[in-house]
Design a protein around this motif. Structure first.
Motif, PDB file in Angstrom:
ATOM      1  N   LEU A  28       0.835  -1.210   0.000  1.00 18.16           N
ATOM      2  CA  LEU A  28       0.000   0.000   0.000  1.00 18.16           C
ATOM      3  C   LEU A  28       0.869   1.258   0.000  1.00 18.16           C
ATOM      4  N   ARG A  29       0.702   2.083  -1.018  1.00 15.22           N
ATOM      5  CA  ARG A  29       1.500   3.308  -1.117  1.00 15.22           C
ATOM      6  C   ARG A  29       0.895   4.419  -0.275  1.00 15.22           C
ATOM      7  N   SER A  30       1.758   5.322   0.166  1.00 13.31           N
ATOM      8  CA  SER A  30       1.326   6.436   1.009  1.00 13.31           C
ATOM      9  C   SER A  30       0.309   7.324   0.296  1.00 13.31           C
ATOM     10  N   ASP A  82      -3.701   8.197   1.337  1.00 11.81           N
ATOM     11  CA  ASP A  82      -4.270   9.543   1.454  1.00 11.81           C
ATOM     12  C   ASP A  82      -5.504   9.713   0.576  1.00 11.81           C
ATOM     13  N   ALA A  83      -5.541   9.023  -0.557  1.00 12.20           N
ATOM     14  CA  ALA A  83      -6.746   9.043  -1.402  1.00 12.20           C
ATOM     15  C   ALA A  83      -7.911   8.364  -0.671  1.00 12.20           C
ATOM     16  N   ILE A 125       5.170  -0.584  -5.091  1.00 11.13           N
ATOM     17  CA  ILE A 125       5.787  -0.318  -6.402  1.00 11.13           C
ATOM     18  C   ILE A 125       5.647   1.158  -6.749  1.00 11.13           C
ATOM     19  N   VAL A 126       6.776   1.780  -7.052  1.00 13.58           N
ATOM     20  CA  VAL A 126       6.784   3.174  -7.508  1.00 13.58           C
ATOM     21  C   VAL A 126       7.554   3.216  -8.823  1.00 13.58           C
ATOM     22  N   PHE A 166       3.239   3.063   3.465  1.00 14.73           N
ATOM     23  CA  PHE A 166       1.921   3.583   3.846  1.00 14.73           C
ATOM     24  C   PHE A 166       1.957   4.483   5.076  1.00 14.73           C
ATOM     25  N   TYR A 167       2.864   4.205   6.032  1.00 13.46           N
ATOM     26  CA  TYR A 167       2.874   4.961   7.291  1.00 13.46           C
ATOM     27  C   TYR A 167       3.332   6.408   7.114  1.00 13.46           C
ATOM     28  N   GLU A 168       3.819   6.757   5.912  1.00 10.71           N
ATOM     29  CA  GLU A 168       4.209   8.146   5.638  1.00 10.71           C
ATOM     30  C   GLU A 168       3.033   8.989   5.166  1.00 10.71           C
ATOM     31  N   ALA A 169       1.865   8.409   5.016  1.00 14.40           N
ATOM     32  CA  ALA A 169       0.696   9.148   4.536  1.00 14.40           C
ATOM     33  C   ALA A 169       0.382  10.323   5.456  1.00 14.40           C
ATOM     34  N   LYS A 170      -0.075  11.414   4.878  1.00 15.20           N
ATOM     35  CA  LYS A 170      -0.434  12.614   5.656  1.00 15.20           C
ATOM     36  C   LYS A 170      -1.530  12.292   6.675  1.00 15.20           C
TER      37      LYS A 170
END
Length: 746
Positions: free
Chosen positions: A123-125, A129-130, A163-164, A181-185
């Motif tokens: 899961l990407r950050s 946030d989305a 994946i980025v 994921f934990y870097e999400a705002k």
């Protein structure tokens, strides 16, 4: 040893804190998720980043539940004027404008108390946030992360990273320290409770466990490497091995091995096709649509045998006999003879019925033998599997965690065979992950945190449960959007006005009541608090039922009117808000009493049954009064795509007619309350059956772009391969339409 599974369950049930449930491979995360429905009283849904992960978790994909396009999300309300989106980047404004949620999806997100996200290492950050924005918008709560819902994250960050793509890295780095994921705002002001499971069920070999722990923590020793490399075997020796699978780093390597070994078998090929029902997209196929099998084929089970316990996810076997549809195998290790049985996978969606009751609805199914070719598999696809023996080929490891994931699939060192010796330079764990774990893994503090968060949760419950201002706000918004002149029943004040007046009449008393409850809580006057809630909840339940009766009567009357679909959807939103509030008030005293008494029993089933019974009785009375047939509380499940109208038209025919009448795909989807992808699949079918020219709904430029990409692929390429080569630029419906168009041209 602390029972962290019980701790996780208690945090979910008695706090509102977001939780990260993690742990080494084989510590029981998947089992916990599968049992969650029995462990919690909270209404919840389960989502995952990919189709296969969602199937395994028993949930749905993130993108389908939140209607998110496969693009980069920037947590920026206003993009710079000179910023070129090119359709590959969205923010809050473009997401809301171009990809609005329909009423059904909003109601699901409003009905839940808990959102569960599985496989969060992928899961990407920006994606999180989305999700946060979608939850806030759907629930009308921008003050709290995820609109006030609790989130349970499950996964292992020491496995494969999100994946980025190269073109996204610079853009994301302007907003996030990393893609994890934990870097999400959304989590910066609402930190996670970190719970790490430490009891390993997969391995019992202490030497092996120690090596795996060192691999995770970037603390691998020379002795660890030497112990692993003792299991290296040259290629000549590896060729002699039977009943063993190869774990390798790249897809092409696994495919080459599997196809070569299958081709080398001289036995006859048999093909077994899957049975598809309803909506089941290709990206979710758990095994091949058509399985090619021969006697002598080495296969692997991709599910657990929950009935006979004959096999598990990752168990190897060899096909010994094929007769018609009967396939017999010999299980590895035990050499037990077993006849394969088809298994069923279901594609689900979440929906609400009559207010806030949340249900899973099966919209498609896939039936096939639960096996795949198993001479080789990629490390990525091996996540979640368990092997007794495996050939590990990670000499070309290219991602953090690959070596760890590969080795941790094994039960013990005895089953390990190395095709290439492990070099310490190929072993890597993301330093940011190691730092995150070090800063958040404090098991000794969990009990203290529990008490603190429980106290805060009770205060939140009291403030939220006995507050009707959010419902009034929702009604005022709907009133503004729908002038009531045309919706007023004869000799009656407009219904929305009545509801607002009734709820606002209680505002002063409710504020005073809330203050009293908070004072009793802060003064530790437990018995007085519970007694006060008991009396208050009875009063407010009666008040809510009266308002609900007014609303349901109005809804029933409006069902006879024409051109009121949007208005009825809005009334359904109010129905959900009132019903959800009724549930909160009904549960309040029992939930708070259980938390204060440190009880682990949260039995609310009878309360829910009583509410449903009361609602049914109310609807029956309204039915007599209005003289109109009212549907049951829970509508029977239907297979999506199979419905026919009174004149015998299929859902496919209806879509075709609407397109030919001049409507766009988006308008048809909105009109029929279906996903755009579903409408596109109808049109792809029409192209395949020569009932429609592809250029009636696709531009020549798009057709040419897809056609050129298709020309680069082999003759029998799948739409998934085409989707990948085009990097998700087009949906599967468009891809299949072009594939059908090109076939007809030939």
């Amino acid at each position: 040893m602390e029972d962290y599974l019980a701790t996780a369950s208690q945090f979910i049930n008695t706090t509102s804190s977001h939780i990260f449930l993690t742990g080494k491979a084989g510590t029981g995360k998947t089992t916990f998720l599968k049992n969650l429905s029995k462990l919690t009283h909270k209404a919840h849904i389960v989502v995952a980043p990919t189709g296969i992960a969602a199937l395994n978790a028993g949930g749905v994909t993130i993108h389908s539940q939140f209607l998110l396009p496969p693009v980069t999300f920037l947590p920026d309300r206003f993009l710079p004027e000179d910023f070129s989106e090119n359709g590959r980047v969205i923010n809050q404004n473009t997401l809301a404008r171009k990809h609005p949620l329909n009423s059904a999806r909003k109601q699901v997100l409003r009905s839940i108390d808990l959102l569960v996200i599985d496989e969060v290492s992928m899961l990407r950050s920006d994606l999180l946030d989305a999700i946060d924005y979608r939850m806030k918008a759907a629930r009308g709560n921008f003050r709290q992360s995820f609109g006030g819902a609790q989130v349970l994250f499950i996964g292992d960050l020491f496995q494969l990273p999100p994946i980025v793509k190269n073109e996204e890295k610079d853009l994301l780095s302007k907003y996030y320290k990393s893609a994890w994921f934990y870097e999400a705002k959304a989590l910066q002001d609402d930190p996670l409770i970190y719970i790490e499971l430490d009891k390993i069920f997969r391995q019992s070999d202490n030497t092996f466990i120690s090596i795996l722990n060192n691999l995770r923590n970037n603390e691998t020793t020379v002795e660890d490497i030497e112990s692993l490399n003792l299991h290296y075997q040259p290629e000549d020796e590896i060729r002699k091995l039977n009943e063993i699978i190869t774990l390798t780093t790249h897809n092409y390597k696994a495919d080459e091995i599997n196809l070569r070994e299958l081709k080398n078998l001289t036995a006859k090929s048999y093909f077994f096709d899957a049975h598809l029902e309803g909506d089941f997209p290709e990206s979710m196929y758990p095994v091949q649509l058509s399985l090619e099998l021969k006697v002598g084929t080495q296969i692997m089970f991709v599910r657990n045998d929950n009935e006979g316990k004959m096999y598990f996810n990752g168990k190897l076997a060899t096909i010994t006999e094929i007769s018609g549809d009967a396939i017999w195998v010999e299980l590895a290790e035990s050499h037990t003879r077993y006849q394969l049985k088809r298994e069923r996978w279901e594609n689900k969606k979440y929906s609400t019925h009559d207010g806030s009751e949340l249900h899973e609805e099966v919209i498609g199914a896939f039936e096939q033998y639960p096996v795949k070719l198993a001479w080789a598999i990629t490390v990525h696809k091996s996540q979640g599997l368990t092997f007794d023996k495996a050939i590990i080929d990670v000499g070309q490891a290219f991602a953090d965690g690959q070596v760890y994931v590969a080795l941790s699939r094994l039960r013990s060192l005895h089953g390990l065979v190395l095709r290439t010796k492990i070099n310490s330079s190929a072993i890597s764990t993301d330093a940011q992950v190691v730092s995150f774990v070090k800063n958040n893994h404090h098991p000794s503090q969990l009990n203290g945190l529990m008490k603190e968060r429980q106290r805060y949760f009770i205060k939140q419950l009291l403030e939220k449960t006995f507050d009707f201002t959010s419902i009034v706000k929702d009604i005022r918004y709907i009133q503004k959007e729908n002038p009531e002149d045309g919706f007023t029943e004869k000799s009656m004040k407009p219904i929305l006005t009545q509801l607002i007046e009734q709820l606002e009449a209680e505002q002063t008393n409710t504020e005073k009541f809330r203050r009293q409850l908070i004072e009793l809580l802060e003064g530790n006057k437990q018995e007085s608090l519970l007694e006060r809630i008991r009396k208050g909840s009875e009063y407010y339940k009666n008040h809510l039922w009266l308002n609900l009766k007014l609303l349901l009567h109005h809804i029933e009357v409006m069902k006879n009117q024409k051109r009121v679909k949007t208005y009825l959807n809005h009334l359904a939103d109010i129905d959900q808000s009132l019903t959800k509030k009724l549930e909160e008030v009904d549960k309040s005293v029992y939930l708070i009493e259980a938390i204060l008494n440190n009880s682990e029993k949260f039995e609310f089933v009878s309360l829910a049954q009583n509410r449903i019974s009361e609602r049914n009785k109310l609807l029956a009375d309204i039915k007599k009064e209005v003289g109109n047939q009212i549907p049951p509380v829970i509508k029977p499940k239907t297979k999506k795509g199979k419905t026919k109208t009174a004149d015998g038209k299929s859902t496919f025919d209806i879509t075709l007619e609407l397109l030919k009448s001049g409507m766009t795909v988006e308008l048809i989807a909105k009109e029929r309350d279906l996903a755009v992808g579903t409408i596109e699949s109808h049109l792809a079918k029409a192209v395949a059956e020569d009932k429609l020219s592809i250029f009636e709904f696709m531009s020549k430029e798009s057709v040419d772009t897809i056609g050129n990409a298709l020309a680069e692929l082999p003759e029998n390429a799948t739409s998934k391969e085409l989707y990948d080569i085009l990097k998700g630029k087009f949906g599967y419906g468009h891809l299949r339409a072009v594939m059908a168009h090109k076939r007809s041209e030939k």
